[in-house]
Design an enzyme around this catalytic site. Structure first.
Site, PDB file in Angstrom:
ATOM      1  N   LYS A 192       0.824  -1.204   0.000  1.00 46.89           N
ATOM      2  CA  LYS A 192       0.000   0.000   0.000  1.00 46.89           C
ATOM      3  C   LYS A 192       0.871   1.273   0.000  1.00 46.89           C
ATOM      4  O   LYS A 192       2.093   1.188   0.164  1.00 46.89           O
ATOM      5  CB  LYS A 192      -0.922  -0.040   1.230  1.00 46.89           C
ATOM      6  CG  LYS A 192      -1.994  -1.155   1.169  1.00 46.89           C
ATOM      7  CD  LYS A 192      -2.804  -1.187   2.460  1.00 46.89           C
ATOM      8  CE  LYS A 192      -3.985  -2.139   2.398  1.00 46.89           C
ATOM      9  NZ  LYS A 192      -4.736  -2.158   3.684  1.00 46.89           N
ATOM     10  N   TYR A 219     -12.769  -2.113  -2.898  1.00 45.38           N
ATOM     11  CA  TYR A 219     -13.236  -2.091  -1.512  1.00 45.38           C
ATOM     12  C   TYR A 219     -14.766  -1.968  -1.403  1.00 45.38           C
ATOM     13  O   TYR A 219     -15.276  -1.485  -0.383  1.00 45.38           O
ATOM     14  CB  TYR A 219     -12.535  -0.975  -0.738  1.00 45.38           C
ATOM     15  CG  TYR A 219     -11.103  -1.320  -0.363  1.00 45.38           C
ATOM     16  CD1 TYR A 219     -10.805  -2.445   0.409  1.00 45.38           C
ATOM     17  CD2 TYR A 219     -10.034  -0.509  -0.761  1.00 45.38           C
ATOM     18  CE1 TYR A 219      -9.502  -2.764   0.766  1.00 45.38           C
ATOM     19  CE2 TYR A 219      -8.716  -0.822  -0.410  1.00 45.38           C
ATOM     20  CZ  TYR A 219      -8.467  -1.950   0.355  1.00 45.38           C
ATOM     21  OH  TYR A 219      -7.165  -2.270   0.720  1.00 45.38           O
ATOM     22  N   ASN A 260      -1.702  -0.005   7.446  1.00 42.08           N
ATOM     23  CA  ASN A 260      -1.249  -1.373   7.725  1.00 42.08           C
ATOM     24  C   ASN A 260      -0.485  -2.035   6.574  1.00 42.08           C
ATOM     25  O   ASN A 260      -0.338  -3.254   6.529  1.00 42.08           O
ATOM     26  CB  ASN A 260      -2.414  -2.246   8.217  1.00 42.08           C
ATOM     27  CG  ASN A 260      -3.500  -2.424   7.174  1.00 42.08           C
ATOM     28  OD1 ASN A 260      -3.399  -1.881   6.077  1.00 42.08           O
ATOM     29  ND2 ASN A 260      -4.523  -3.188   7.506  1.00 42.08           N
ATOM     30  N   HIS A 269      -2.083  -5.379   1.466  1.00 38.96           N
ATOM     31  CA  HIS A 269      -3.375  -6.016   1.222  1.00 38.96           C
ATOM     32  C   HIS A 269      -3.126  -7.429   0.714  1.00 38.96           C
ATOM     33  O   HIS A 269      -2.174  -7.650  -0.034  1.00 38.96           O
ATOM     34  CB  HIS A 269      -4.176  -5.257   0.155  1.00 38.96           C
ATOM     35  CG  HIS A 269      -5.360  -6.039  -0.336  1.00 38.96           C
ATOM     36  ND1 HIS A 269      -6.546  -6.077   0.361  1.00 38.96           N
ATOM     37  CD2 HIS A 269      -5.505  -6.871  -1.401  1.00 38.96           C
ATOM     38  CE1 HIS A 269      -7.381  -6.884  -0.280  1.00 38.96           C
ATOM     39  NE2 HIS A 269      -6.774  -7.381  -1.353  1.00 38.96           N
ATOM     40  N   GLU A 318     -10.040 -10.027  -7.618  1.00 42.75           N
ATOM     41  CA  GLU A 318      -9.037  -8.974  -7.432  1.00 42.75           C
ATOM     42  C   GLU A 318      -7.910  -9.085  -8.465  1.00 42.75           C
ATOM     43  O   GLU A 318      -7.428  -8.060  -8.959  1.00 42.75           O
ATOM     44  CB  GLU A 318      -8.479  -9.027  -6.005  1.00 42.75           C
ATOM     45  CG  GLU A 318      -9.527  -8.597  -4.971  1.00 42.75           C
ATOM     46  CD  GLU A 318      -9.052  -8.715  -3.536  1.00 42.75           C
ATOM     47  OE1 GLU A 318      -9.847  -8.395  -2.632  1.00 42.75           O
ATOM     48  OE2 GLU A 318      -7.896  -9.132  -3.304  1.00 42.75           O
TER      49      GLU A 318
HETATM   50  P1  IDP Z   1      -7.827  -6.846   5.622  1.00 47.35           P
HETATM   51  O1  IDP Z   1      -7.036  -5.831   4.833  1.00 47.35           O
HETATM   52  O2  IDP Z   1      -6.984  -7.490   6.688  1.00 47.35           O
HETATM   53  O3  IDP Z   1      -8.560  -7.851   4.766  1.00 47.35           O
HETATM   54  P2  IDP Z   1     -10.421  -5.565   6.057  1.00 47.35           P
HETATM   55  O4  IDP Z   1     -11.263  -5.741   7.282  1.00 47.35           O
HETATM   56  O5  IDP Z   1     -10.886  -6.224   4.793  1.00 47.35           O
HETATM   57  O6  IDP Z   1      -8.941  -6.032   6.440  1.00 47.35           O
HETATM   58  O7  IDP Z   1     -10.268  -4.011   5.818  1.00 47.35           O
HETATM   59  C1  IDP Z   1      -9.702  -3.525   4.628  1.00 47.35           C
HETATM   60  C2  IDP Z   1      -8.753  -2.398   4.955  1.00 47.35           C
HETATM   61  O8  IDP Z   1      -9.517  -1.298   5.467  1.00 47.35           O
HETATM   62  C3  IDP Z   1      -7.727  -2.694   6.057  1.00 47.35           C
HETATM   63  O9  IDP Z   1      -6.579  -3.395   5.582  1.00 47.35           O
HETATM   64  C4  IDP Z   1      -7.395  -1.288   6.522  1.00 47.35           C
HETATM   65  O10 IDP Z   1      -6.507  -0.650   5.594  1.00 47.35           O
HETATM   66  C5  IDP Z   1      -8.750  -0.599   6.433  1.00 47.35           C
HETATM   67  N1  IDP Z   1      -9.467  -0.646   7.711  1.00 47.35           N
HETATM   68  C6  IDP Z   1     -10.173  -1.679   8.229  1.00 47.35           C
HETATM   69  N2  IDP Z   1     -10.699  -1.363   9.417  1.00 47.35           N
HETATM   70  C7  IDP Z   1     -10.336  -0.095   9.672  1.00 47.35           C
HETATM   71  C8  IDP Z   1     -10.567   0.818  10.755  1.00 47.35           C
HETATM   72  O11 IDP Z   1     -11.225   0.490  11.756  1.00 47.35           O
HETATM   73  N3  IDP Z   1     -10.003   2.061  10.641  1.00 47.35           N
HETATM   74  C9  IDP Z   1      -9.265   2.448   9.547  1.00 47.35           C
HETATM   75  N4  IDP Z   1      -9.026   1.627   8.514  1.00 47.35           N
HETATM   76  C10 IDP Z   1      -9.541   0.371   8.562  1.00 47.35           C
HETATM   77 MG    MG Z   2     -10.196  -7.695   3.506  1.00 46.90          MG
END
Ligand code: IDP
Ligand code: MG
Length: 151
Positions: free
Chosen positions: A11, A51, A114, A117, A128
């Protein structure tokens, strides 16, 4: 274990922080094979399609801003059980909850930054990969290490 392909993205924070190499190294060292890779800027339309499942959630707008803010490195990784292996190599969504030794724990602090992805299942992986790559951008290639990585 069945040979799978998964979509992984370094990312914008990973690219801006100069962590493309260290992050890709984790997947390569694990034995996953790179079968597609490019640097690109995700536009808002692509981000919205990627997303779509998160539309309406409180973090959605911030997520779209984040993923479109700067270039990313997208890749397709292949290997036995690649989808789950890549997710486990990345660690939990929230870096604070990720196990030490995972990418998100070792390089990150907050869920909104984080770093990586990874597709979360066979169906999402297929969708995807199709979102980011055309068929002729993916290469099936025999790797010298294959017989030392696969039984
Ligand atoms: P993942 O990336 O581990 O699959 P998901 O729940 O699918 O996690 O969420 C997608 C992305 O959305 C996360 O990787 C993160 O970048 C963002 N995200 C998820 N939850 C939050 C939050 O509570 N605050 C801010 N960003 C979030
Ligand atoms: Mg996800």
């Amino acid at each position: 274990m069945a040979l799978e392909r998964t979509l992984v993205i370094v990312k914008p924070d990973g690219v801006q922080r100069g962590l493309v190499g260290p992050i890709i190294s984790r997947f390569e060292a694990r034995g996953l094979k790179i079968v597609g890779m490019k640097l690109m800027q995700i536009d808002r339309d692509l981000a919205a399609r990627h997303y779509a499942v998160h539309e309406g959630k409180p973090f959605y707008a911030g997520l779209i801003d984040y993923i479109t803010s700067s270039p990313v490195v997208v890749m397709v990784l292949e290997g036995p059980g690649a989808i789950d292996i890549a997710r486990r190599t990345m660690g939990a969504t929230r870096p604070a909850e990720a196990q030490p030794g995972t990418i998100r724990a070792d390089f990150g602090l907050e869920v909104g930054r984080n770093l990586v992805h990874g597709s979360d299942g066979p169906e999402t992986a297929r969708c995807e990969i199709d979102l980011y790559f055309t068929e002729d951008e993916l290469i099936s290639w025999p790797r010298a290490d294959d017989r030392w990585v696969y039984e």
